[in-house]
Design a protein around this motif. Structure first.
Motif, PDB file in Angstrom:
ATOM      1  N   SER A 118       0.642  -1.017  -0.117  1.00 35.61           N
ATOM      2  CA  SER A 118       0.125  -0.049   0.138  1.00 35.61           C
ATOM      3  C   SER A 118       0.939   1.197   0.053  1.00 35.61           C
ATOM      4  O   SER A 118       2.039   1.168   0.443  1.00 35.61           O
ATOM      5  CB  SER A 118      -0.886  -0.009   1.227  1.00 35.61           C
ATOM      6  N   ARG A 119       0.246   2.320  -0.324  1.00 38.27           N
ATOM      7  CA  ARG A 119       0.956   3.769  -0.197  1.00 38.27           C
ATOM      8  C   ARG A 119       1.473   4.121   1.153  1.00 38.27           C
ATOM      9  O   ARG A 119       2.617   4.306   1.157  1.00 38.27           O
ATOM     10  CB  ARG A 119      -0.068   4.786  -0.889  1.00 38.27           C
ATOM     11  N   ARG A 120       0.531   3.566   2.033  1.00 44.24           N
ATOM     12  CA  ARG A 120       0.915   4.032   3.546  1.00 44.24           C
ATOM     13  C   ARG A 120       2.236   3.167   3.881  1.00 44.24           C
ATOM     14  O   ARG A 120       3.080   3.544   4.337  1.00 44.24           O
ATOM     15  CB  ARG A 120      -0.241   3.529   4.317  1.00 44.24           C
ATOM     16  N   SER A 121       2.336   1.616   3.478  1.00 42.51           N
ATOM     17  CA  SER A 121       3.362   0.731   3.688  1.00 42.51           C
ATOM     18  C   SER A 121       4.660   1.243   3.123  1.00 42.51           C
ATOM     19  O   SER A 121       5.629   1.086   3.640  1.00 42.51           O
ATOM     20  CB  SER A 121       2.889  -0.565   3.506  1.00 42.51           C
ATOM     21  N   LEU A 122       4.410   1.895   1.745  1.00 41.57           N
ATOM     22  CA  LEU A 122       5.650   2.357   1.100  1.00 41.57           C
ATOM     23  C   LEU A 122       6.214   3.361   1.846  1.00 41.57           C
ATOM     24  O   LEU A 122       7.676   3.537   2.046  1.00 41.57           O
ATOM     25  CB  LEU A 122       5.184   2.581  -0.203  1.00 41.57           C
ATOM     26  N   PHE A 123       5.756   4.171   2.584  1.00 44.69           N
ATOM     27  CA  PHE A 123       6.231   5.569   3.181  1.00 44.69           C
ATOM     28  C   PHE A 123       6.737   4.888   4.583  1.00 44.69           C
ATOM     29  O   PHE A 123       7.881   5.076   4.951  1.00 44.69           O
ATOM     30  CB  PHE A 123       5.448   6.599   3.675  1.00 44.69           C
ATOM     31  N   ARG A 124       6.113   3.802   5.145  1.00 46.31           N
ATOM     32  CA  ARG A 124       6.530   3.366   6.367  1.00 46.31           C
ATOM     33  C   ARG A 124       7.871   2.573   6.421  1.00 46.31           C
ATOM     34  O   ARG A 124       8.603   2.653   7.332  1.00 46.31           O
ATOM     35  CB  ARG A 124       5.440   2.626   7.173  1.00 46.31           C
ATOM     36  N   ILE A 125       7.866   2.111   5.303  1.00 50.28           N
ATOM     37  CA  ILE A 125       9.107   1.170   5.281  1.00 50.28           C
ATOM     38  C   ILE A 125      10.725   1.926   5.223  1.00 50.28           C
ATOM     39  O   ILE A 125      11.719   1.634   5.612  1.00 50.28           O
ATOM     40  CB  ILE A 125       9.234   0.080   4.198  1.00 50.28           C
ATOM     41  N   PHE A 126      10.248   3.166   4.896  1.00 43.80           N
ATOM     42  CA  PHE A 126      11.444   4.091   4.837  1.00 43.80           C
ATOM     43  C   PHE A 126      11.682   4.938   6.115  1.00 43.80           C
ATOM     44  O   PHE A 126      12.620   5.534   6.562  1.00 43.80           O
ATOM     45  CB  PHE A 126      11.443   5.051   3.612  1.00 43.80           C
ATOM     46  N   ASP A 127      10.614   4.803   7.081  1.00 46.52           N
ATOM     47  CA  ASP A 127      10.846   5.417   8.427  1.00 46.52           C
ATOM     48  C   ASP A 127      12.157   4.899   9.362  1.00 46.52           C
ATOM     49  O   ASP A 127      12.255   3.715   9.152  1.00 46.52           O
ATOM     50  CB  ASP A 127       9.388   5.144   9.322  1.00 46.52           C
ATOM     51  N   ASN A 175      11.326   9.851  -1.215  1.00 43.97           N
ATOM     52  CA  ASN A 175      11.687  11.008  -2.096  1.00 43.97           C
ATOM     53  C   ASN A 175      13.018  11.280  -2.251  1.00 43.97           C
ATOM     54  O   ASN A 175      13.560  11.627  -3.269  1.00 43.97           O
ATOM     55  CB  ASN A 175      10.839  12.113  -1.664  1.00 43.97           C
ATOM     56  N   THR A 176      13.756  11.489  -1.273  1.00 43.90           N
ATOM     57  CA  THR A 176      15.281  11.502  -1.084  1.00 43.90           C
ATOM     58  C   THR A 176      16.036  10.478  -1.769  1.00 43.90           C
ATOM     59  O   THR A 176      16.829  10.942  -2.438  1.00 43.90           O
ATOM     60  CB  THR A 176      15.609  11.659   0.345  1.00 43.90           C
ATOM     61  N   THR A 177      15.603   9.085  -1.565  1.00 47.85           N
ATOM     62  CA  THR A 177      16.245   8.289  -2.376  1.00 47.85           C
ATOM     63  C   THR A 177      16.201   8.337  -3.800  1.00 47.85           C
ATOM     64  O   THR A 177      17.084   8.092  -4.740  1.00 47.85           O
ATOM     65  CB  THR A 177      15.611   6.787  -1.973  1.00 47.85           C
ATOM     66  N   LEU A 178      14.683   8.441  -4.301  1.00 45.44           N
ATOM     67  CA  LEU A 178      14.777   8.721  -5.758  1.00 45.44           C
ATOM     68  C   LEU A 178      15.244  10.010  -6.216  1.00 45.44           C
ATOM     69  O   LEU A 178      15.904   9.817  -7.371  1.00 45.44           O
ATOM     70  CB  LEU A 178      13.264   8.947  -5.878  1.00 45.44           C
TER      71      LEU A 178
END
Length: 323
Positions: free
Chosen positions: A248-257, A264-267
């Motif tokens: 999910s979109r939420r999980s996508l951001f969570r795994i970088f926490d 965004n910084t990685t990309l």
């Protein structure tokens, strides 16, 4: 930031598979891995190159970039009897082909594919005329401490395709070796979760679901693998990344926490790194073309982000790095 580990490099060659160079190479292979024999064709040209170093500040957890021609490796019961430590190794083929024989199974490994082998039992590697591999070496005692790996046999001598779930981890180590060759300090930071990823790949190859992999390390590497293949697309969206990685979109951001870089910084840094290569390689390429070829949606955004990341404009960077 962690201090980069010291890498050991050795390169040897000879016109035939005889003489001191071949003897030194076998001694180096024993020093790098475990007691074993290297069979070198006496009539053909010999070449060997190895770059090795520890991972994640753990001396016995190592990664090796190995190249060679006209040689095979074998480990017998007598070699095993001379070993103090036993390891599980993952071999990831980057060029050429190789065949592993262990535990009554035979696995042909092509570029991008991976296999595991256990030094506590005999094995034989039949290499092609020319090969390159990334080899990750983990003490079995460390693996037995990983969730779900305390008992049972390891999945040795099976071919793990690059497109499989465990193959995502193989891609991580292949890219880690490439990054370590040019930026050891950055590779050391990336290797922080490497042991967990290795254990996850073992579980997946054995047909088990990875258990309690900390901080979504496996999913994060899946996302990174997708970004490495698609970061030059200026229309790439968060929803597309999440959909492609089955999260999910939420999980996508969570795994970088809790990591050093956000999604965004990685990309953004992947795109800036690509732009640096283009700027230094080709003086005639216009900055606007560099921007779009690197995945930036506009030239203005490219200039702003590039200056934030490097402290220079694209023109200043090009002037400083052209030969």
């Amino acid at each position: 930031m962690a201090m980069a580990v010291e890498l050991t490099t050795l390169e040897l060659s000879s016109k035939t598979g005889r003489g001191e160079a071949c003897q030194r190479w076998e001694a180096e292979m024993v020093q790098t891995y475990v007691p074993l024999a290297v069979d070198i064709d006496p009539e053909l040209p010999f070449f060997g190159r190895v770059v090795t170093g520890s991972l994640a500040d753990t001396a016995d957890f190592r990664m090796t970039a190995l190249e060679g021609r006209n040689q095979e490796f074998r480990r017998s019961k007598s070699h095993i009897a001379r070993s103090d430590e036993q390891y599980l190794l993952a071999s990831i083929q980057t060029k050429g082909r190789a065949r592993l024989n262990q535990d009554g199974r035979s696995a042909l490994i092509l570029p991008g594919e991976m296999t595991f082998f256990d030094t506590s039992r005999p094995y034989r590697w039949s290499e092609g005329a020319s090969f390159e591999q990334v080899v990750v070496q983990v003490p079995i005692r460390l693996l037995r401490e990983q969730p779900g790996l305390g008992q049972g046999e390891f999945p040795t001598a099976i071919t793990i395709p690059a497109a499989s779930a465990a193959g995502v981890v193989a891609g991580f180590f292949r890219n880690l070796a490439r990054i370590r060759a040019v930026s050891p300090d950055q590779a050391e930071v990336l290797s922080a979760g490497a042991l967990d990823l290795f254990g996850s790949a073992v579980s997946l190859a054995a047909g088990d679901r990875p258990i309690d992999v900390p901080a979504d390390a496996f999913n994060r590497e899946h996302v990174l693998a997708f970004l490495r293949d698609h970061y030059t697309d200026p229309d790439l969206t968060v929803d597309e990344v999440a959909h492609a990685c089955y999260i999910s979109r939420r999980s996508l951001f969570r795994i970088f926490d809790g990591t050093s870089e956000s999604l965004n910084t990685t990309l953004r840094r992947m795109r800036v790194r690509h732009a640096k290569i283009l700027l230094a390689r080709d003086r005639s390429r216009l900055p606007a073309a560099v921007a779009f070829d690197s995945g930036f949606a506009s030239e203005r955004n490219f200039y702003r982000v590039f200056h934030e990341e490097t402290g220079m404009t694209p023109g200043e960077y090009r002037q400083a790095h052209l030969g």
